[in-house]
Design a protein around this motif. Structure first.
Motif, PDB file in Angstrom:
ATOM      1  N   PHE A  61      43.590  24.951   5.242  1.00 33.73           N
ATOM      2  CA  PHE A  61      43.073  26.313   5.246  1.00 33.73           C
ATOM      3  C   PHE A  61      41.803  26.431   4.404  1.00 33.73           C
ATOM      4  O   PHE A  61      41.673  25.823   3.352  1.00 33.73           O
ATOM      5  CB  PHE A  61      44.132  27.297   4.755  1.00 33.73           C
ATOM      6  N   TRP A  62      40.895  27.272   4.900  1.00 33.01           N
ATOM      7  CA  TRP A  62      39.553  27.396   4.327  1.00 33.01           C
ATOM      8  C   TRP A  62      39.544  28.288   3.094  1.00 33.01           C
ATOM      9  O   TRP A  62      40.424  29.117   2.889  1.00 33.01           O
ATOM     10  CB  TRP A  62      38.603  27.994   5.373  1.00 33.01           C
ATOM     11  N   GLU A  63      38.465  28.173   2.332  1.00 35.97           N
ATOM     12  CA  GLU A  63      38.265  29.016   1.147  1.00 35.97           C
ATOM     13  C   GLU A  63      38.041  30.474   1.540  1.00 35.97           C
ATOM     14  O   GLU A  63      38.536  31.393   0.891  1.00 35.97           O
ATOM     15  CB  GLU A  63      37.071  28.502   0.348  1.00 35.97           C
ATOM     16  N   THR A  64      37.254  30.693   2.582  1.00 34.45           N
ATOM     17  CA  THR A  64      36.976  32.039   3.081  1.00 34.45           C
ATOM     18  C   THR A  64      37.085  32.034   4.598  1.00 34.45           C
ATOM     19  O   THR A  64      37.151  30.978   5.230  1.00 34.45           O
ATOM     20  CB  THR A  64      35.565  32.518   2.687  1.00 34.45           C
ATOM     21  N   ASP A  65      37.077  33.221   5.181  1.00 35.30           N
ATOM     22  CA  ASP A  65      37.166  33.336   6.644  1.00 35.30           C
ATOM     23  C   ASP A  65      35.999  32.658   7.346  1.00 35.30           C
ATOM     24  O   ASP A  65      36.117  32.262   8.512  1.00 35.30           O
ATOM     25  CB  ASP A  65      37.191  34.819   7.054  1.00 35.30           C
ATOM     26  N   GLN A  66      34.862  32.520   6.662  1.00 41.00           N
ATOM     27  CA  GLN A  66      33.666  31.949   7.286  1.00 41.00           C
ATOM     28  C   GLN A  66      33.705  30.428   7.355  1.00 41.00           C
ATOM     29  O   GLN A  66      32.860  29.811   8.002  1.00 41.00           O
ATOM     30  CB  GLN A  66      32.410  32.386   6.524  1.00 41.00           C
ATOM     31  N   GLY A  67      34.661  29.805   6.697  1.00 40.37           N
ATOM     32  CA  GLY A  67      34.796  28.360   6.766  1.00 40.37           C
ATOM     33  C   GLY A  67      33.575  27.619   6.275  1.00 40.37           C
ATOM     34  O   GLY A  67      33.015  27.930   5.216  1.00 40.37           O
ATOM     35  N   PRO A  68      33.085  26.632   7.043  1.00 41.70           N
ATOM     36  CA  PRO A  68      31.959  25.813   6.572  1.00 41.70           C
ATOM     37  C   PRO A  68      30.644  26.573   6.473  1.00 41.70           C
ATOM     38  O   PRO A  68      29.713  26.108   5.812  1.00 41.70           O
ATOM     39  CB  PRO A  68      31.870  24.709   7.630  1.00 41.70           C
ATOM     40  N   GLU A  69      30.555  27.736   7.119  1.00 40.38           N
ATOM     41  CA  GLU A  69      29.300  28.497   7.090  1.00 40.38           C
ATOM     42  C   GLU A  69      29.112  29.275   5.795  1.00 40.38           C
ATOM     43  O   GLU A  69      28.015  29.752   5.508  1.00 40.38           O
ATOM     44  CB  GLU A  69      29.267  29.480   8.275  1.00 40.38           C
ATOM     45  N   ALA A  70      30.177  29.426   5.025  1.00 41.89           N
ATOM     46  CA  ALA A  70      30.089  30.206   3.780  1.00 41.89           C
ATOM     47  C   ALA A  70      29.195  29.512   2.764  1.00 41.89           C
ATOM     48  O   ALA A  70      29.045  28.283   2.774  1.00 41.89           O
ATOM     49  CB  ALA A  70      31.479  30.409   3.198  1.00 41.89           C
ATOM     50  N   PHE A  71      28.601  30.308   1.884  1.00 41.95           N
ATOM     51  CA  PHE A  71      27.804  29.803   0.762  1.00 41.95           C
ATOM     52  C   PHE A  71      26.710  28.845   1.241  1.00 41.95           C
ATOM     53  O   PHE A  71      26.543  27.743   0.711  1.00 41.95           O
ATOM     54  CB  PHE A  71      28.700  29.127  -0.277  1.00 41.95           C
ATOM     55  N   ASP A  72      25.995  29.284   2.274  1.00 37.65           N
ATOM     56  CA  ASP A  72      24.882  28.479   2.819  1.00 37.65           C
ATOM     57  C   ASP A  72      25.326  27.075   3.216  1.00 37.65           C
ATOM     58  O   ASP A  72      24.670  26.070   2.917  1.00 37.65           O
ATOM     59  CB  ASP A  72      23.736  28.399   1.801  1.00 37.65           C
ATOM     60  N   GLY A  73      26.462  27.016   3.887  1.00 34.17           N
ATOM     61  CA  GLY A  73      26.954  25.741   4.388  1.00 34.17           C
ATOM     62  C   GLY A  73      27.783  24.943   3.410  1.00 34.17           C
ATOM     63  O   GLY A  73      28.079  23.773   3.663  1.00 34.17           O
TER      64      GLY A  73
END
Length: 271
Positions: free
Chosen positions: A197-209
């Motif tokens: 499970f990801w850190e946020t809903d945005q997955g790898p796209e979060a925090f500028d990749g």
């Protein structure tokens, strides 16, 4: 373990107490501190690092997480046979101080008080007000309805557990909605090929990749499925009990809990 860590926990609470004035909690202004509540607008406490003192701010996040910490400490004192009277009084003072954040017109608690203005209305704050029971009884039904309808800034994965636990105080009304949201939210990760499970809903796209794809704080369904679908919750440290299962649209469920008493099997029978 509680006795061993008590001194450390007291030191942490003493730091919190230094930021409570007249019943409300003020942010840590000192350089080197990060006022983080969750990865959301304003609640992320940006900038993360600052060399000069941060601007003054009265934070509902610190108020409520501080209240929760004091409540947990009072429970720990109870487990250890200590007098928790002073801690209980501190809890009452913080619960009463939360009233400063209430906005009658918006029917919600503001996240911040800055320059005599209330800023932002977030699900996290409403959920914590319900979860800690700091919210007066007459407001609870409307706040739960607002949480379910998504009226405020949505809670992120990390702290969605407070939203779901607050809603599941009325399981007959919100049980199916909560587990429907969980199935959609975490299921979207699985259907995207996630193996953790990801850190946020945005997955790898979060925090500028730079989003984490394996984050422990997103394991929330593990607890919720056990606690509500199986109905298994801790009764006291090291001991578990089974309660009534929540009707949430899942008709058959089973699980095994490894506890200090050994393996415990729970669930419904196959028809």
């Amino acid at each position: 373990f509680g006795e061993e860590m008590l001194e450390t926990a007291d030191k942490i609470l003493d730091s919190l107490r230094g930021h409570i004035h007249n019943g409300t909690a003020f942010c840590y202004q000192e350089p080197g501190y990060w006022n983080f509540y969750e990865w959301n607008e304003l609640l992320d406490g940006q900038p993360m690092e600052h060399e000069s003192p941060a601007p003054p701010s009265t934070d509902a996040g610190l108020q409520l997480f501080g209240l929760l910490a004091l409540q947990r400490m009072a429970a720990l004192y109870g487990y250890l046979g200590r007098n928790a009277g002073a801690l209980i009084q501190e809890c009452r003072a913080l619960a009463e101080g939360l009233e400063a954040f209430w906005d009658e017109e918006n029917g919600a608690y503001a996240s911040f008080l800055r320059d005599n203005q209330r800023l932002q209305y977030a699900e996290l704050i409403q959920a914590l007000a319900l979860y800690t029971k700091a919210c007066p009884t007459q407001r609870r039904a409307e706040l739960r309805q607002g949480l379910c309808e998504g009226r405020w800034l949505a809670a992120t994965l990390s702290h969605s557990i407070f939203k779901y636990e607050a809603l599941l105080e009325e399981p007959d009304i919100y049980g199916e909605a909560v587990f429907g949201q969980i199935a959609e939210r975490w299921g979207s990760m699985l259907f995207s090929g996630a193996t953790a499970f990801w850190e946020t809903d945005q997955g790898p796209e979060a925090f500028d990749g730079a989003g984490s794809l394996c984050h422990g704080w997103s394991g929330i369904p593990v607890y919720l499925y056990g606690a509500y679908l199986l109905g298994v919750k801790p009764e006291k440290p090291g001991r578990w009990r089974q309660e009534k299962r929540v009707d949430c649209g899942v008709r058959r469920v089973s699980g095994i809990l490894k506890s200090p008493q050994g393996y415990m099997e729970f669930g419904t029978k196959r028809k």
